[in-house]
Motif scaffolding. Structure first.
Motif, short mmCIF file in Angstrom:
data_model
loop_
_atom_site.label_atom_id
_atom_site.label_comp_id
_atom_site.label_asym_id
_atom_site.label_seq_id
_atom_site.Cartn_x
_atom_site.Cartn_y
_atom_site.Cartn_z
N PHE A 44 13.38 15.05 -22.29
CA PHE A 44 12.97 14.55 -23.60
C PHE A 44 11.83 15.36 -24.23
CE2 PHE A 44 14.05 10.90 -20.80
CZ PHE A 44 15.28 10.60 -21.36
N GLY A 45 11.30 16.36 -23.49
CA GLY A 45 10.15 17.09 -24.01
C GLY A 45 8.94 16.21 -24.18
N TYR A 46 8.77 15.27 -23.28
CA TYR A 46 7.73 14.24 -23.43
C TYR A 46 7.04 14.03 -22.09
CZ TYR A 46 6.06 9.39 -23.32
OH TYR A 46 5.32 8.26 -23.15
N LYS A 47 5.74 13.82 -22.12
CA LYS A 47 4.98 13.51 -20.92
C LYS A 47 4.29 12.16 -21.09
CE LYS A 47 3.95 18.06 -18.95
NZ LYS A 47 2.87 18.97 -18.46
N ASP A 48 4.17 11.44 -19.97
CA ASP A 48 3.56 10.11 -20.00
C ASP A 48 2.36 10.07 -19.06
OD1 ASP A 48 3.05 7.49 -20.54
OD2 ASP A 48 5.07 6.77 -20.08
N MET A 49 1.48 9.13 -19.29
CA MET A 49 0.33 8.94 -18.41
C MET A 49 0.60 7.89 -17.34
SD MET A 49 -1.92 11.09 -19.31
CE MET A 49 -3.35 10.48 -18.42
N PHE A 50 1.74 7.18 -17.44
CA PHE A 50 2.19 6.20 -16.46
C PHE A 50 1.13 5.13 -16.20
CE2 PHE A 50 4.60 10.11 -15.60
CZ PHE A 50 5.87 9.61 -15.79
N GLY B 199 3.69 14.98 -11.06
CA GLY B 199 4.70 14.06 -10.58
C GLY B 199 6.10 14.45 -10.99
N PRO B 200 7.09 14.25 -10.12
CA PRO B 200 8.47 14.63 -10.46
C PRO B 200 9.04 13.84 -11.64
CG PRO B 200 8.39 13.39 -8.40
CD PRO B 200 6.98 13.70 -8.76
N VAL B 201 8.61 12.60 -11.83
CA VAL B 201 9.13 11.82 -12.95
C VAL B 201 8.66 12.42 -14.28
CG1 VAL B 201 9.18 9.54 -14.04
CG2 VAL B 201 9.22 9.72 -11.54
N ASN B 202 7.41 12.86 -14.33
CA ASN B 202 6.92 13.47 -15.56
C ASN B 202 7.62 14.80 -15.84
OD1 ASN B 202 5.31 12.80 -17.69
ND2 ASN B 202 3.38 13.39 -16.75
N MET B 203 7.91 15.55 -14.78
CA MET B 203 8.68 16.79 -14.95
C MET B 203 10.06 16.50 -15.50
SD MET B 203 7.65 18.90 -11.50
CE MET B 203 5.95 19.34 -11.14
N LEU B 204 10.68 15.41 -15.00
CA LEU B 204 12.00 15.02 -15.49
C LEU B 204 11.92 14.59 -16.96
CD1 LEU B 204 14.98 14.50 -14.76
CD2 LEU B 204 14.32 12.18 -14.13
N TYR B 205 10.89 13.83 -17.30
CA TYR B 205 10.70 13.44 -18.70
C TYR B 205 10.58 14.66 -19.61
CZ TYR B 205 9.88 8.43 -17.85
OH TYR B 205 10.02 7.12 -17.54
N GLU B 206 9.80 15.62 -19.18
CA GLU B 206 9.58 16.80 -20.00
C GLU B 206 10.86 17.62 -20.15
OE1 GLU B 206 6.32 20.44 -20.39
OE2 GLU B 206 6.60 19.42 -18.47
N ALA C 87 0.82 -1.21 0.00
CA ALA C 87 0.00 0.00 0.00
C ALA C 87 0.86 1.26 0.00
CB ALA C 87 -0.93 0.00 1.20
N VAL C 88 1.89 1.28 0.85
CA VAL C 88 2.77 2.45 0.93
C VAL C 88 3.57 2.62 -0.36
CG1 VAL C 88 4.67 3.51 2.19
CG2 VAL C 88 2.89 2.27 3.44
N VAL C 89 4.11 1.51 -0.87
CA VAL C 89 4.89 1.58 -2.11
C VAL C 89 4.02 2.07 -3.27
CG1 VAL C 89 6.06 0.17 -3.84
CG2 VAL C 89 6.58 -0.15 -1.43
N SER C 90 2.81 1.57 -3.36
CA SER C 90 1.90 2.01 -4.44
C SER C 90 1.57 3.49 -4.30
CB SER C 90 0.62 1.17 -4.41
OG SER C 90 0.91 -0.20 -4.59
N LEU C 91 1.39 3.95 -3.07
CA LEU C 91 1.11 5.38 -2.85
C LEU C 91 2.31 6.23 -3.24
CD1 LEU C 91 -0.81 7.55 -1.74
CD2 LEU C 91 0.19 7.15 0.53
N ILE C 92 3.50 5.80 -2.88
CA ILE C 92 4.71 6.55 -3.21
C ILE C 92 4.87 6.69 -4.72
CG2 ILE C 92 7.24 6.47 -3.18
CD1 ILE C 92 7.03 5.22 -0.39
N TRP C 93 4.77 5.56 -5.43
CA TRP C 93 4.98 5.62 -6.88
C TRP C 93 3.78 6.21 -7.60
CZ3 TRP C 93 9.46 5.65 -8.99
CH2 TRP C 93 10.52 5.03 -8.35
N GLY C 94 2.60 6.17 -6.97
CA GLY C 94 1.47 6.88 -7.55
C GLY C 94 1.71 8.38 -7.58
N MET C 95 2.34 8.90 -6.51
CA MET C 95 2.69 10.33 -6.47
C MET C 95 3.87 10.63 -7.39
SD MET C 95 2.08 11.39 -2.47
CE MET C 95 3.25 10.17 -1.83
N MET C 96 4.86 9.74 -7.42
CA MET C 96 6.01 9.95 -8.30
C MET C 96 5.60 9.95 -9.78
SD MET C 96 8.83 10.30 -6.49
CE MET C 96 10.14 9.82 -7.59
N PHE C 97 4.66 9.07 -10.13
CA PHE C 97 4.22 8.94 -11.51
C PHE C 97 2.94 9.73 -11.80
CE2 PHE C 97 6.37 4.54 -11.72
CZ PHE C 97 7.56 5.13 -12.15
#
Length: 297
Positions: free
Chosen positions: A148-154, A138-145, A123-133
């Motif tokens: 790579f200039g790209y956004k994902d729906m994860f 989410g910080p991962v989408n900001m990093l992607y953008e 539950a905690v791991v899913s919550l963490i990566w739900g916020m990351m993605f």
């Protein structure tokens, strides 16, 4: 002759073993037998409803009913999930275990860090990566953008959601596999490496001909745990995508048919039996192959 005394005291150990044995029969063995029996019936989750023997009809429905296309996709996803998780998780875990085994400064800290996701729980791991993605902030989408200039729906992507679930599964349980490898590495006698060094072996030759054969038993354990765990996974899928976006597996189908589907219990029971037989086949093959590589020392 009588370490526990005479008379009634002789049977005290048996009585102490009786309690866990009864718990095992009631909560594990008994439900497993009932699942097999239910798979040949039309039993419903309604108290007092009639139960009729239907033979192999439930197994036929698993593979050839109107929803058989979804079942086959679930089976395919399960096999992909199992293969990728088993290979990548054990490969990364072995690599990190070898690095930590070099007696690096702060090795205990690294062990704790890599093992921490196992302790956190699904539950905690899913919550963490739900916020990351998170697709919006989410910080991962900001990093992607930024890169790579790209956004994902994860987890909301039909093409990538399953891959991200595999990543989360590996991230969570890799530390457990690492500890098993690390215990095997630390049990290898150092004099074997010294003898190899005198004979002029390289580091790769030492790992291939000394380390790997002697930790093959650890590899066998990790392979079995990875196969069984990957093919039984449904909690991460439930917590991240709830089976949407082409992320359903056999274990998730069993959960859905049992608790969210119709009141029929025969079909999910048959699906559980099929899942068990698939796991059994892969485990037997893996054990047979890995046992050949184990070395006594």
């Amino acid at each position: 002759m009588y370490p526990f005394g005479k008379g009634f005291n002789r049977y005290v150990p048996l009585l102490l073993l009786l309690i866990p044995f009864l718990l095992y029969v009631i909560f594990y063995f008994g439900p497993s037998v009932l699942t097999v029996i239910y798979s040949f019936t039309d039993v419903k989750n309604i108290p007092g409803s009639p139960v009729n023997f239907v033979g192999l009809d439930n197994y036929y429905d698993v593979f050839f009913s109107g929803n058989s296309g979804e079942r086959w996709r679930s089976i395919t996803n399960t096999l992909i999930f199992m293969v990728v998780v088993t290979v990548v998780q054990n490969g990364v875990a072995l690599f990190i275990a070898v690095l930590i085994n070099q007696r690096l400064r702060g090795d205990n800290f690294y062990r704790a860090v890599f093992f921490m996701p196992v302790v956190l729980g699904v539950a905690v791991v899913s919550l963490i990566w739900g916020m990351m993605f998170d697709p919006l902030s989410g910080p991962v989408n900001m990093l992607y953008e930024w890169l790579f200039g790209y956004k994902d729906m994860f987890f909301a992507s039909f093409t990538h959601a399953f891959g991200y679930i595999i990543f989360v599964q590996i991230w969570m349980y890799m530390g457990y596999s690492m500890l098993i490898f690390l215990s095997g590495l630390q049990s290898v006698p150092k004099d074997l490496y010294e003898a190899g060094y005198i004979d002029g072996t390289t580091k790769w030759q030492s790992f291939r001909h000394i380390t790997f054969p002697l930790i093959a038993s650890s590899f066998t354990v990790n392979m079995l745990l990875s196969i069984i765990g990957a093919m039984s996974t449904f909690d991460i899928i439930l917590a991240t995508t709830d089976g949407r976006f082409n992320t359903r597996t056999m274990a998730y189908d069993v959960y859905k048919e049992t608790f969210r589907g119709s009141l029929e219990m025969g079909l999910p029971s048959a699906l559980s039996v099929v899942q068990f037989l698939m796991i059994l086949v892969f485990v037997i093959v893996a054990v047979k192959q890995m046992r050949k590589r184990e070395v006594e020392y």
